[in-house]
Design a protein around this motif. Structure first.
Motif, PDB file in Angstrom:
ATOM      1  N   LEU A 123      13.896  13.345  -4.571  1.00 39.57           N
ATOM      2  CA  LEU A 123      15.321  13.141  -4.825  1.00 39.57           C
ATOM      3  C   LEU A 123      15.804  13.909  -6.061  1.00 39.57           C
ATOM      4  N   SER A 124      14.903  14.158  -7.008  1.00 40.07           N
ATOM      5  CA  SER A 124      15.293  14.937  -8.187  1.00 40.07           C
ATOM      6  C   SER A 124      15.349  16.435  -7.905  1.00 40.07           C
ATOM      7  N   GLN A 125      14.815  16.854  -6.783  1.00 39.94           N
ATOM      8  CA  GLN A 125      14.782  18.270  -6.439  1.00 39.94           C
ATOM      9  C   GLN A 125      15.863  18.666  -5.437  1.00 39.94           C
ATOM     10  N   THR A 126      16.922  17.881  -5.339  1.00 41.13           N
ATOM     11  CA  THR A 126      17.962  18.191  -4.364  1.00 41.13           C
ATOM     12  C   THR A 126      18.666  19.511  -4.675  1.00 41.13           C
ATOM     13  N   ARG A 127      18.783  19.850  -5.940  1.00 43.79           N
ATOM     14  CA  ARG A 127      19.411  21.134  -6.288  1.00 43.79           C
ATOM     15  C   ARG A 127      18.563  22.304  -5.783  1.00 43.79           C
ATOM     16  N   ALA A 168       0.827  -1.210   0.000  1.00 48.23           N
ATOM     17  CA  ALA A 168       0.000   0.000   0.000  1.00 48.23           C
ATOM     18  C   ALA A 168       0.861   1.260   0.000  1.00 48.23           C
ATOM     19  N   LEU A 169       2.042   1.185   0.565  1.00 47.43           N
ATOM     20  CA  LEU A 169       2.972   2.331   0.563  1.00 47.43           C
ATOM     21  C   LEU A 169       3.718   2.481  -0.751  1.00 47.43           C
ATOM     22  N   LEU A 170       3.805   1.412  -1.508  1.00 46.46           N
ATOM     23  CA  LEU A 170       4.618   1.397  -2.721  1.00 46.46           C
ATOM     24  C   LEU A 170       4.274   2.503  -3.724  1.00 46.46           C
ATOM     25  N   ALA A 205       5.055  17.245  -1.128  1.00 49.06           N
ATOM     26  CA  ALA A 205       5.701  15.937  -1.198  1.00 49.06           C
ATOM     27  C   ALA A 205       6.045  15.424   0.197  1.00 49.06           C
ATOM     28  N   ALA A 206       6.513  16.307   1.059  1.00 54.86           N
ATOM     29  CA  ALA A 206       6.832  15.901   2.432  1.00 54.86           C
ATOM     30  C   ALA A 206       5.574  15.462   3.178  1.00 54.86           C
ATOM     31  N   VAL A 207       4.496  16.188   2.992  1.00 54.41           N
ATOM     32  CA  VAL A 207       3.226  15.823   3.631  1.00 54.41           C
ATOM     33  C   VAL A 207       2.731  14.481   3.103  1.00 54.41           C
ATOM     34  N   ALA A 208       2.843  14.260   1.800  1.00 52.48           N
ATOM     35  CA  ALA A 208       2.394  12.995   1.206  1.00 52.48           C
ATOM     36  C   ALA A 208       3.190  11.814   1.755  1.00 52.48           C
ATOM     37  N   LEU A 209       4.506  11.936   1.795  1.00 50.60           N
ATOM     38  CA  LEU A 209       5.330  10.830   2.291  1.00 50.60           C
ATOM     39  C   LEU A 209       5.119  10.584   3.780  1.00 50.60           C
ATOM     40  N   SER A 210       5.054  11.643   4.568  1.00 49.46           N
ATOM     41  CA  SER A 210       4.864  11.442   6.006  1.00 49.46           C
ATOM     42  C   SER A 210       3.462  10.939   6.322  1.00 49.46           C
ATOM     43  N   SER A 211       2.454  11.385   5.589  1.00 50.03           N
ATOM     44  CA  SER A 211       1.092  10.890   5.811  1.00 50.03           C
ATOM     45  C   SER A 211       0.988   9.408   5.498  1.00 50.03           C
ATOM     46  N   ALA A 212       1.608   8.990   4.413  1.00 49.63           N
ATOM     47  CA  ALA A 212       1.569   7.574   4.051  1.00 49.63           C
ATOM     48  C   ALA A 212       2.277   6.724   5.101  1.00 49.63           C
ATOM     49  N   ILE A 268       6.156   7.199  -6.666  1.00 48.05           N
ATOM     50  CA  ILE A 268       5.826   8.474  -7.304  1.00 48.05           C
ATOM     51  C   ILE A 268       6.504   9.658  -6.623  1.00 48.05           C
ATOM     52  N   VAL A 269       6.393   9.747  -5.303  1.00 46.61           N
ATOM     53  CA  VAL A 269       6.813  10.968  -4.609  1.00 46.61           C
ATOM     54  C   VAL A 269       8.305  10.973  -4.290  1.00 46.61           C
ATOM     55  N   LEU A 270       8.856   9.851  -3.865  1.00 42.08           N
ATOM     56  CA  LEU A 270      10.265   9.836  -3.473  1.00 42.08           C
ATOM     57  C   LEU A 270      11.217  10.192  -4.617  1.00 42.08           C
TER      58      LEU A 270
END
Length: 147
Positions: free
Chosen positions: A27-31, A14-16, A60-67, A21-23
């Motif tokens: 990671l592409s937005q590190t710059r 379910a987390l996959l 994105a942070a809210v999506a990952l932490s909520s999941a 999608i989000v991770l």
């Protein structure tokens, strides 16, 4: 208190979608994260759309932490402690910091869950309690060292 007790591969599946999608986006937005860490004026001067990037990365942070919270519960000190430990290990550059912070968070969770299940047998203590017992003093130490 948060625990991984009773979770199986169905819960991981379910987390996959969130992770797939989000991770990679984060990671592409590190710059952009490196630019934003310089301050709003400097980031805007470099060419970063500060308001847009901040909103997208916050979402994105809210999506990952909520999941993750929906799966394991609120094991809050992992999110507070893992980035600080990772920053001490690899420095402030986000292209290195984010993957290491993820790994450190996983290690903290696994060690805490193992301690909670094995040390206090036959009663199991949730991983969130073990993380809080160790994480709260460390977090207070970090707060006392900031200027």
């Amino acid at each position: 208190a948060g625990s991984v007790w009773g979770r199986d591969w169905v819960h991981a599946a379910a987390l996959l979608p969130w992770i797939i999608i989000v991770l990679p986006y984060v990671l592409s937005q590190t710059r952009s994260l490196n630019n934003l860490s310089l301050g709003d004026e400097t980031a805007a001067g470099i060419g970063t759309n500060v308001k847009r990037q901040r909103l997208l990365l916050l979402g994105a942070a809210v999506a990952l932490s909520s999941a993750s919270v929906s799966m394991a519960g609120g094991i809050g000190f992992i999110g507070l402690i893992a980035p600080h430990l990772a920053r001490r290990l690899v420095g402030p550059m986000y292209q290195h910091l984010l993957p290491v912070a993820c790994f450190v968070g996983v290690v903290i969770l696994v060690v805490s869950d193992t301690i909670g299940r094995s040390v206090f047998q036959p009663n199991a203590i949730p991983a969130g309690v073990v993380v809080a017992v160790v994480g709260a003093p460390y977090f207070l130490f970090l707060l006392s060292r900031t200027k």
